[in-house]
Design a protein around this motif. Structure first.
Motif: not given
Length: 338
Positions: A216-241
């Motif tokens: 897999r390729t991680v296109g968007l890399e973050v350092n906090d949970v809230h940013s990850l959830l916001e990016l997923v909410q905007e439909g920019l990708g999925i996450a395994v958490v």
């Protein structure tokens, strides 16, 4: 060579700036500079490479930093041990923690510790798991709450806190959102959002993808949970958490889908304790609070979540209602007892 000189040297090494180091130590910058110069003269080698804008460790400085941290940690432990014999608990307790680590509430735990030991100075460092392991091994941290640490990676003691399944998290409009489960073979080509490789959830996900033989390729890399959830909410990708991320208020409009097939990811958290040296009095007091508050939830079979999807096991927790006694995973002299 004096302990004061080593303290000055370590402060400059960590701040990479003489003025900030002097402010942190509440000493004059001229005095700090003189102390470091005297240490360099004694060792007959430069410890820092100085320019008008940067201060960086030389090779000799990097070698000294490791031993200086160990020496200062030993000196603190000696002072703390004497205070403990006198019935006092003073000094500094430095705790490391992963962001949103499962099975413990650092804020609640440290607040309880502060109420019991107000003379003890508390320091908290939030870092990724690899950095936390280095911190405990080097004596910079008295203990740490980390995630996805294997016995082969850590020769000290591990006191497990929580164990739970990881799930695929996606926006409500995603193609996977209406599915009860998704197989690993369907994931290649998907856009992924994840943490820095040092964070526990990312380490767990990477291990699971490797075990399943899926690249897999991680296109968007973050350092906090809230940013990850916001990016997923905007439909920019999925996450395994970890599953407990899906229960956060910020994830209310997201959908958690179970992953099936080989390589099912599991997230585990643990207290990381030092190997070669005994726990400091402050760390022992903190572990007593952990032992006295073993509030955990049972590991459940997969259940349906609010979106109708089957989710993994709930985390064992040190906080919340329903005390059920110590975890069967816990072992060792510092493990929470009955």
């Amino acid at each position: 060579m004096e302990l004061r000189q080593l303290e000055h040297f370590v402060a400059v090494a960590e701040e990479q700036h003489f003025t900030r180091a002097a402010e942190r130590l509440a000493v004059s910058q001229s005095g700090l500079s003189a102390s470091v110069r005297a240490l360099e003269q004694e060792l007959r080698t430069p410890l820092f490479s100085r320019t008008t804008r940067t201060v960086r460790l030389t090779e000799a400085g990097r070698a000294l930093l490791v031993e200086a941290e160990r020496t200062l940690a030993g000196a603190r432990a000696a002072r703390d041990a004497v205070d403990a014999v006198r019935g006092l608990l003073r000094g500094t307790l430095t705790v490391g923690v992963e962001q949103c680590v499962a099975g413990v509430s650092p804020a609640r735990l440290l607040a309880a510790f502060h109420r019991e030991h107000p003379q003890m100075e508390l320091r908290l460092r939030q870092e990724g798991t690899s950095s936390l392991l280095d911190g405990v091994a080097g004596g910079r941290l008295d203990l740490a709450f980390a995630a996805t640490v294997g016995p082969a990676e850590w020769r000290g003691e591990l006191v497990p806190l929580a164990r739970e399944r990881m799930v695929l998290l996606c926006a409500a409009g995603h193609a996977f959102a209406g599915r009860p489960e998704v197989g690993w073979e369907e994931l290649p080509g998907a856009s992924f959002i994840d943490f820095h490789p040092d964070w526990g959830p990312r380490r767990a996900a990477d291990e699971a993808f490797a075990a399943a033989g899926v690249r897999r390729t991680v296109g968007l890399e973050v350092n906090d949970v809230h940013s990850l959830l916001e990016l997923v909410q905007e439909g920019l990708g999925i996450a395994v958490v970890p599953h407990h991320f899906s229960r956060k208020p910020e994830a209310a409009r997201l959908v958690a889908v179970e992953l099936t097939g080989a390589g099912r990811p599991v997230y585990e958290s643990a207290v990381v304790l030092p190997a070669a040296r005994s726990l400091s009095p402050g760390a022992r007091a903190l572990m007593r609070l952990v032992r006295e508050d073993p509030v955990r939830e049972p590991v459940r079979e997969p259940v349906r979540d609010r979106c109708g999807n089957r989710c993994g096991a709930e985390p064992r927790s040190l906080t919340g209602p329903g005390a059920l006694g110590p975890s069967p995973y816990v072992s060792g002299p510092h493990a929470p007892g009955p």
